[in-house]
Write an enzyme that holds these catalytic residues in place. Structure first.
Site, PDB file in Angstrom:
ATOM      1  N   ASP A 382       0.916  -1.146  -0.308  1.00  0.00           N
ATOM      2  CA  ASP A 382      -0.027   0.136   0.083  1.00  0.00           C
ATOM      3  C   ASP A 382       0.927   1.327  -0.058  1.00  0.00           C
ATOM      4  O   ASP A 382       2.187   0.909   0.271  1.00  0.00           O
ATOM      5  CB  ASP A 382      -0.878   0.021   1.458  1.00  0.00           C
ATOM      6  CG  ASP A 382      -1.491   1.290   1.526  1.00  0.00           C
ATOM      7  OD1 ASP A 382      -2.076   1.657   0.316  1.00  0.00           O
ATOM      8  OD2 ASP A 382      -1.920   1.646   2.513  1.00  0.00           O
ATOM      9  N   THR A 384      -0.195   4.859   1.082  1.00  0.00           N
ATOM     10  CA  THR A 384      -0.264   5.664   2.107  1.00  0.00           C
ATOM     11  C   THR A 384      -0.030   5.060   3.515  1.00  0.00           C
ATOM     12  O   THR A 384      -0.847   4.134   3.623  1.00  0.00           O
ATOM     13  CB  THR A 384      -1.578   6.325   1.974  1.00  0.00           C
ATOM     14  OG1 THR A 384      -1.857   6.766   0.644  1.00  0.00           O
ATOM     15  CG2 THR A 384      -1.611   7.643   3.023  1.00  0.00           C
ATOM     16  N   ARG A 548      -0.737  15.102  -2.491  1.00  0.00           N
ATOM     17  CA  ARG A 548      -2.197  14.405  -2.559  1.00  0.00           C
ATOM     18  C   ARG A 548      -3.011  15.603  -2.825  1.00  0.00           C
ATOM     19  O   ARG A 548      -2.965  16.693  -1.935  1.00  0.00           O
ATOM     20  CB  ARG A 548      -2.496  13.780  -1.400  1.00  0.00           C
ATOM     21  CG  ARG A 548      -1.666  12.411  -1.066  1.00  0.00           C
ATOM     22  CD  ARG A 548      -1.923  12.174   0.483  1.00  0.00           C
ATOM     23  NE  ARG A 548      -3.185  11.591   0.780  1.00  0.00           N
ATOM     24  CZ  ARG A 548      -3.422  10.311   0.825  1.00  0.00           C
ATOM     25  NH1 ARG A 548      -2.544   9.256   0.348  1.00  0.00           N
ATOM     26  NH2 ARG A 548      -4.640  10.069   1.136  1.00  0.00           N
ATOM     27  N   GLY A 629      -4.853   3.802  -3.733  1.00  0.00           N
ATOM     28  CA  GLY A 629      -6.109   4.487  -4.095  1.00  0.00           C
ATOM     29  C   GLY A 629      -5.638   6.014  -4.675  1.00  0.00           C
ATOM     30  O   GLY A 629      -6.737   6.599  -5.244  1.00  0.00           O
ATOM     31  N   ARG A 739      -5.561   4.282  -8.008  1.00  0.00           N
ATOM     32  CA  ARG A 739      -6.934   4.222  -8.243  1.00  0.00           C
ATOM     33  C   ARG A 739      -7.514   2.903  -7.870  1.00  0.00           C
ATOM     34  O   ARG A 739      -8.359   2.393  -8.692  1.00  0.00           O
ATOM     35  CB  ARG A 739      -7.510   4.859  -9.374  1.00  0.00           C
ATOM     36  CG  ARG A 739      -6.953   6.186  -9.807  1.00  0.00           C
ATOM     37  CD  ARG A 739      -8.152   7.195  -9.265  1.00  0.00           C
ATOM     38  NE  ARG A 739      -7.879   8.470  -9.425  1.00  0.00           N
ATOM     39  CZ  ARG A 739      -7.551   9.392  -8.645  1.00  0.00           C
ATOM     40  NH1 ARG A 739      -7.181   9.023  -7.332  1.00  0.00           N
ATOM     41  NH2 ARG A 739      -7.370  10.489  -8.871  1.00  0.00           N
ATOM     42  N   ASP A 766      -1.466  -0.946   5.934  1.00  0.00           N
ATOM     43  CA  ASP A 766      -1.590  -0.577   7.379  1.00  0.00           C
ATOM     44  C   ASP A 766      -3.336   0.072   7.392  1.00  0.00           C
ATOM     45  O   ASP A 766      -3.590   0.101   8.669  1.00  0.00           O
ATOM     46  CB  ASP A 766      -0.963   0.879   7.709  1.00  0.00           C
ATOM     47  CG  ASP A 766      -1.418   2.082   6.792  1.00  0.00           C
ATOM     48  OD1 ASP A 766      -1.792   1.806   5.774  1.00  0.00           O
ATOM     49  OD2 ASP A 766      -1.382   3.158   7.315  1.00  0.00           O
ATOM     50  N   ASN A 769      -8.492  -0.806   4.256  1.00  0.00           N
ATOM     51  CA  ASN A 769      -8.636  -1.020   3.034  1.00  0.00           C
ATOM     52  C   ASN A 769      -7.750  -2.018   2.409  1.00  0.00           C
ATOM     53  O   ASN A 769      -7.766  -2.439   1.307  1.00  0.00           O
ATOM     54  CB  ASN A 769      -8.689   0.379   2.093  1.00  0.00           C
ATOM     55  CG  ASN A 769      -7.348   1.159   2.121  1.00  0.00           C
ATOM     56  OD1 ASN A 769      -6.562   0.823   3.185  1.00  0.00           O
ATOM     57  ND2 ASN A 769      -7.052   2.022   1.545  1.00  0.00           N
TER      58      ASN A 769
END
EC number: 7.6.2.1
Lengths: 1074, 371
Positions: A382, A384, A548, A629, A739, A766, A769
């Protein structure tokens, strides 16, 4: 500066827990008709058949006091290995077998007992937890009174009251809340891991019942913030309980290999028994062999087998099986489990993996996968919070296309707000109002230290760290001075499909605004006014820098429009069916024709050593994929920053934009052509990850493109796209998926996992999601970071920081793998050595199933004489030093693809075992063959023969392990020499006394007499030497040659890097000869 | 399980709360979770890491070679100096004097006797050990090996009268327990061998010592006659019967009291089952009388055999072996040859690897230096 509404809401925010669901959402169950409060149905209604629903007792324990023994035994014997040993034991009990039932019964009993105690203890803990849960008090409304009852007494149809911060005891239908609008806020962290507070709406018809009086005509005062609900699913039918059961067990590659090897050995065992049975009958066809005058059969034997038929042959077959059954040792499972369990402590003990800031170390949730850490080929990470700190800082905003840096601008905007609002004001208003941030005072939850440090009195919490950053940024720099009151009318909450959220507010002046904030891709299409192009270019530039971005837009409603909107939303909210869908449609209708205000940029710092870690992983031959994402540009910038993409990496894009230009088919075709052009190069250079001259590819794919690829097509040709996509991926050194929806992350992992090479995948993340991909991957790693502990709890291992992954894989994983593979191979080896002489002996004892070794030796060989050295080896061994492994990630490639458990290696070990067994047996055979070996002319018998073989055996297998040990701590010395000493002492004792409880005294003085014979000593030394010779040759000659090749490759690949420290080189060289 | 989950969550929340509070105060609580910095936990125990390079392995090969070859030669020479003479007296060959006895059965009366003459070309200087050897006799057959009762043989009175089930079908005879029971005892070797030196046509009997042929521990500890108030073995074995194949009961095996009953050495020797189907067992000792004469001079000898033991029915062979013994036992060239072979292989490997290493090492260095 915050509108009161927010503060008001936060008071009722944390009703944690088990979830609130509504009927109709579930498709797994039919409709339920429930009479609230168990009222009798009014007469005249259609026939109501009272149904029996389970009570609210939660049962997570497996056993009760009464069924523990039978059920646990049943569970244990369902394991194929235990069942096998049970069968062997039963066969020994039933038929006349060469070895006593004790030889297999004792170890089996030991193993079963230990496991039963362990499981019993775990179940006792579960009982305790269940009881605590089942007995916790709940408030019912019964006949108009508030009653306290234990949770387990709850029944479907009961009305209950839940206070603030309480956990829901079961699935409820939300009847009413103490809040006027019939809403409540629920965290569903324990259900789906989302720690944000979700708004739930009471059933429209009951929403007005504000207190118990209304509901049941009593008790007028409201003391607490309450919600009331009717129990709808209870006990084991709750969503929570149903969810939990679906978690599947992960098994490591080593375990799979081990099972395959077991099958091979089972085949060997059966074929041995078959061969011997056949030969026995061939041999016995001469009557003087079958029953010579000196060795008559017993009457009972003759009686039970009157005709030499199938039954007799089968009995013989079983007897041979029993004789050779030790080739599959019961102790291997115990040793492997102990190794995994104890070995995992080294991970949690590791000081370097302890994070001082958070005070957390690594967590091991399952030790079954330890060795899988040494086999990872794909890392899905992941972005973030994993690669980046998830420590957001609001660094820039752009209003109307003008870039505003912090510093000067607060002066500019703070003070002029005229009416109507300026764009700047609206922008900040939007930021202030349009979020889900809640204020938490004097409280300590995750990530609050920062707030304490900065000395602020209140702390903001939100499920989105971006929002916190924005609100904090605004508070710090702008508007403590602005006090305006807005009345919050509606929240159009955030979801990952829309990727935006909105609020509808009414200002004091009575104007109604809609503020909308969201990802650029979701805002721009809905914007009709504003300086779109300028803002868009600014957003893109920011994204490239790795920031971001969020866009902010607004819209003004007239009274009439608002009423319309209100109605739309209300209808959607109370819909019983497809509520989500209807809400989404309503939102879609409302959030359009917006006016663009500006954009914000939030920086998320890279985690320390993230780049270093990724570089090391790539050198180790691991492909790193980033699944995020975030939008493409942001993610790509992060990838560059953490060296996933390098300067010379050629980026391939497989994005929606590209697919819009060309068809998916063409894009895929083009990409694969580009990639494959160089694939020849690639495979050649594959070995040295460092070579700089080769073309490096990085692939970027977005969620939409992925779903196109994954989508099954009508003609069923989707496999084709997938294959092509996989082929492109395989040739790319790095892949970035942006995304991504949480489920898509899992989809990607699954796609790679099931591709034809079946690579071992690791997912690290973390947030909640990431849970789906963590569960999907072979190894799931959670970061005990800021977004709650959901990922850590669902993972197999949890680490505090991404950088710890390096040591976890390269050092611990490597060690675990090397250790356990040696353990598995050695176990098979030592049992081949053990049993094969016994097989050979059958050829010299008329296939009569005569054991070569004494019962005590048969029983204790695996339990005591050879168990501890390998266990300690498999805990302590370090064939290369920790520093070396960290410094040279490429060493990880040595063990890639299950290298130490390949067939070639397995066959080598098996043949080594066979060779050793042949040496033991025939060495002893020729030593004893028709001659005397004592200096007083006396003869030795068959037990001395067996003891000699056994002595050589124990010494050889132990010394073989000693040869393989590269890391001799005092513990290794202790167990290796201690085991040998124990064997000698035991043998002296065993043969030194006439044991009163034994019916036979065949070992009496056998060992001592053997030691008094010179040739026996000479023979033992000779046989040990010969048995170890091939291994000495292999370990110290062949392995260095193979590793030297690796070394040269590295040297060559490093030739561009002229600075190759001489001491590193020397260490490498030492390592080669190691 | 769901409950666990919640419980765990609470526990987590609790500990993290403590962690934060402690962090605010002194950071003590946070520290307590930190793993200990002990060598064991950090996998940094002081360790000997043997680096077995070519430099250490090669000398090992040479040393093994240099040690093993002399040992092998020593054993080989010793083994070659051992005198051994073997006669097969089964009588399968029709020309053999014992051919007439070939189909003898147990207890044939009168016993079949035969005499075989042989010549020793070289004198046997030291003590000579006389063995009988049997071939194709499966003393290690499982049914046979277990067919005994060690308690009975150890003098246990209850076992004497009630032998173990393992002894079947040689447990009882005529409703009386057999002593000693079992197939092993029942099939005890019962040929009598006598040796004569033929000196000028006169047959001088050679003294055959029948004591000291069994393990001392067997004779004195493992095997014991039944206990009783009397020393009379006949009385002690009252109530038992002889094994089916034996001509006389166990208490009449020998005239001497300390070699009779279960502690008869011939019996003890037989009861130690052989490892392989071709075996020999110690029968008698021929002690050297004085230092002037060899124990057995070169010359003609004759062996008188009371042929009782049938082996032809299972295609077996019987042999008589005369052998001297060295410190390393009887004649066995295997050990010596094996030592020499292994030693040579090690030495050879050492040389080969030295050459390879020499070449490879050079290449290796040359590859290293350019950097």
């Amino acid at each position: 500066m915050f509108p009161y509404h927010y503060r008001g809401k936060t008071l009722l925010k944390t009703i944690k827990g088990r979830v609130l669901i509504c009927a109709g959402e579930e498709n797994w169950v039919d409709n339920r008709t429930i009479y609230v409060g168990h009222r009798e149905p009014p007469s005249g209604t259609e026939a109501y058949i009272p149904q029996r629903y389970p009570d609210n007792r939660i049962v997570s324990s497996k056993y009760t006091f009464w069924n523990f023994v039978p059920k646990n035994l049943f569970e244990q014997f369902r394991r194929i290995a235990n069942f096998y040993f049970l069968i062997i034991f039963l066969v020994q009990l039933i038929i006349d077998t060469p070895t006593s039932p004790v030889t297999s019964g004792l170890p089996l009993f030991f193993v079963i007992t230990v496991t039963a105690i362990k499981q019993g203890y775990e179940d006792w803990l579960r009982h305790k937890a269940d009881n605590a849960m089942n007995q916790c008090p709940v408030h019912f409304i019964q006949h108009g009174k508030l009653v306290r009852k234990q949770s387990r007494k709850l029944r479907v149809g009961d009305i209950l009251m839940v206070k603030e911060n309480e956990t829901f005891p079961c699935d409820l239908i939300f009847l009413s809340s103490s809040r006027g609008d019939g809403t409540c806020f629920v965290t569903t962290a324990s259900l789906d891991g989302e720690s944000s507070h979700k708004t739930y709406y009471a059933v429209q018809d009951t929403k007005a019942f504000h207190n118990e009086q209304d509901i049941d005509a009593l008790h007028a005062t409201i003391e607490f913030f309450l919600v009331s609900g009717v129990a709808i699913y209870t006990g084991m039918e709750t969503k929570m309980a149903l969810n939990y059961q679906s978690k599947s067990q992960k098994r490591s590659a080593v375990e799979k290999s081990m099972n395959v090897f077991l099958v091979v050995y089972l085949c060997i065992l059966i074929s041995k028994a078959l061969i011997n049975t056949t030969l026995k009958y061939v041999w016995q066809s001469d009557p003087f062999n079958d029953e010579p005058w000196y060795n008559q059969k017993t009457d009972s034997y003759k009686a039970s087998f009157k005709d030499p038929g199938i039954l007799r042959a089968f009995t013989d077959f079983l007897a041979f099986m029993v004789l050779f059954n030790y080739i599959i040792p019961v102790s291997m499972y115990v040793t492997v489990e102990m190794q995994k369990f104890l070995g995992s402590y080294f991970l949690t003990w590791d000081e370097e993996m302890f994070d001082e800031d958070t005070g957390e170390g690594p967590l091991v949730n399952t030790s079954d996968l330890n060795e899988e850490l040494g086999q990872v080929e794909y890392v899905f990470t992941d972005k973030t919070g994993t690669l980046t700190e998830n420590n957001m800082e609001f660094i820039e905003c752009c209003i109307e296309g003008h870039k505003k840096d912090w510093g000067g601008f607060l002066v500019c905007f703070c003070f002029h707000f005229s009416y109507p609002f300026s764009k700047e004001e609206l922008f900040f208003r939007a930021l202030c109002l349009c979020h889900t941030v809640q204020v938490k005072e004097d409280d300590n939850i995750d990530g609050l230290k920062k707030a304490q440090l900065s000395g602020r009195s209140c702390v903001y919490i939100s499920s989105s760290p971006d929002e916190v950053a924005l609100v904090e940024g605004i508070q710090r720099y702008v508007c403590n001075l602005i006090v305006f009151r807005f009345e919050l009318l509606e929240i159009l909450s955030f979801d990952s499909v829309r990727r935006r959220m909105s609020v509808i507010v009414r200002s004091v002046a009575g104007d109604i605004f809609l503020f909308c904030k969201g990802a650029d891709s979701s805002i721009f299409p809905r914007v009709t006014e504003g300086k779109i192009d300028q803002i868009r270019s600014r957003v893109e530039r920011n994204a490239v820098e790795g920031l971001r971005t969020l866009c902010v837009a607004y819209k003004k409603f007239t009274r009439k429009e608002y009423d319309c909107v209100c109605k739309l939303l209300q209808n959607a909210k109370i819909a019983l069916h497809d509520r989500e869908k209807k809400l989404a449609e309503a939102y879609e209708q409302i959030e359009k024709d917006l006016i663009l205000l500006g954009a914000t940029a939030v920086e998320d710092q890279l985690q320390e050593k993230a780049a270093d870690t990724i570089e090391a992983l790539q050198k180790a031959g691991i492909k790193v994929w980033v699944l995020t994402g975030d939008k493409m540009e942001t993610a790509a910038a992060t990838c560059y920053a953490c060296k996933l993409f390098r300067r010379n990496t050629q980026l391939l894009e497989l994005t929606t934009k590209k697919i819009e230009e060309q068809s998916l088919h063409d894009v895929l075709f083009d990409l694969s052509k580009t990639v494959l052009k160089h694939s020849g190069n690639l495979t050649r250079d594959n070995f040295s990850g460092l070579s700089t001259d080769m073309q490096d590819y990085g692939l970027i794919i977005d969620g939409a493109a992925l779903s196109l690829i994954m989508k099954p097509r009508e003609d069923g040709s989707s496999g084709n796209y997938r294959e092509r996509f996989l082929e492109i991926c395989r040739n790319c050194s790095a892949v970035l998926c942006c995304r991504m929806a949480p489920l898509q992350k899992a989809q990607i992992v699954k796609l790679i996992k099931l591709s034809k090479e079946h690579p071992i995948t690791l997912a690290i993340g973390d947030g909640a999601n990431d849970v789906s991909m963590i569960l999907e991957a072979h190894v799931g790693i959670g970061i005990t970071g800021k977004e709650g502990r959901q990922a850590a709890r669902n993972s197999d291992y949890a680490i505090p920081k991404f950088k710890h992954l390096k040591k976890m894989l390269l050092v611990h994983g490597h060690f675990y793998y090397v250790r356990i593979s040696e353990l598995v191979q050695y176990f098979f080896y030592k049992n081949v050595c053990f049993i094969f002489p016994q097989f050979l002996y059958q050829f010299f004892c008329g296939f009569s199933q005569q054991p070569l070794y004494d019962t005590a030796y048969l029983t204790l060989y695996n339990i005591s004489f050879t168990s501890l050295p390998i266990l300690l080896y498999s805990l302590m061994e370090q064939h290369v030093s920790t520093d070396m492994l960290k410094r040279e990630p490429s060493l990880y490639r040595d063990i890639a693809k299950n290298a130490l458990l390949r067939w070639r290696v397995f066959i080598y070990w098996t043949f080594l075992g066979l060779f050793d067994a042949v040496v033991f047996f025939f060495g002893a055979y020729f030593l004893f063959d028709n001659t005397t070996v004592t200096s007083n002319g006396q003869m030795f018998g068959n037990w001395t023969f067996g003891t000699l073989v056994f002595t050589v055996l124990v010494f050889t297998v132990t010394l073989k392990l000693a040869l393989d040990t590269h890391y001799w701590t005092w513990i290794n010395h202790f167990v290796i020499w201690g085991s040998l000493l124990f064997y000698i002492i035991f043998s002296l004792l065993w043969g030194g006394i006439i044991w009163p409880f034994l019916s036979y005294q065949r070992m009496y003085y056998v060992f001592m007499q053997m030691l008094s014979s010179g040739p026996a000593w000479l023979g033992i030394i000779l046989l040990i030497t010969v048995s170890l010779l091939p291994d000495v040759l292999k370990t110290h000659k062949i392995k260095p040659l193979a590793r030297r090749q690796v070394f040269f490759n590295q040297i060559q690949s490093n030739s561009l890097q002229k600075q190759f420290h001489s001491n590193i080189k020397r260490r490498l060289y030492e390592c080669l000869f190691n | 399980m769901a409950v666990n989950y919640n419980a765990k969550e609470e526990a987590d929340g609790h500990t993290s709360g403590v962690g934060v509070a402690g962090g605010g105060a002194a950071g003590g609580a946070g520290k307590s979770r930190k793993p200990d910095n002990t060598a064991f936990k950090q996998q940094r125990l002081p360790a000997w890491q043997p680096i077995l390079t070519a430099g250490t392995v090669l000398p090992a090969f040479f040393i093994i070679g240099l040690i093993f070859i002399p040992i092998g030669i020593g054993i080989f020479v010793t083994s070659n100096n051992i005198r051994e003479y073997e006669i097969d007296y089964t009588g399968t060959d029709s020309s053999s004097p014992c051919n007439k006895c070939l189909n003898v059965s147990w207890n044939s009366t009168p016993p079949c006797t035969c005499t075989i003459n042989f010549t020793l070309d070289q004198p046997f200087e030291t003590n000579v050990f006389m063995y009988y050897g049997l071939s194709n006799f499966y003393q290690n057959h499982r049914r046979y090996v277990k067919s005994r009762d060690d308690s009975q043989l150890n003098g246990d009175n209850s076992s004497l009268l009630n032998p173990s089930k393992e002894c079947e079908p040689y447990r009882t005879s005529e409703n009386k327990p057999i002593a000693p029971c079992g197939a092993i005892a029942n099939s005890m070797f019962n040929d009598t061998l006598e040796l004569f030196h033929i000196d000028n046509e006169t047959r001088i009997p050679i003294t055959l010592n029948k004591k000291g042929i069994a393990w001392w521990t067997d004779k004195n500890v493992k095997f014991r006659n039944p206990f009783g108030t009397t020393n009379n073995l006949t009385a002690l074995f009252q109530g038992t019967t002889k094994p089916v194949n034996w001509p006389k009961p166990v208490y009449m095996l020998d005239s001497e009291q300390d070699n009779n009953g279960f502690i008869n050495e011939d019996f003890i020797v037989w009861m130690r089952t052989a490892a392989l189907p071709t075996f020999r067992k110690l029968y008698r000792l021929i002690e050297r009388k004085n230092n002037l004469q060899p124990t057995l001079q070169a010359g003609k000898y004759s062996l008188d055999i009371t042929y009782n033991y049938p082996v032809y029915s299972f295609d077996g062979r019987k042999r008589m072996i005369l052998s001297t013994i060295s410190w390393m036992g009887g004649k066995n060239p295997f050990l010596g040859i094996a030592y020499i072979t292994v030693g040579s292989i090690c030495f050879f490997l050492g040389v080969v690897l030295l050459v390879i290493h020499h070449k490879y090492g050079n290449r290796n260095n040359s590859a290293d230096i350019p950097n």
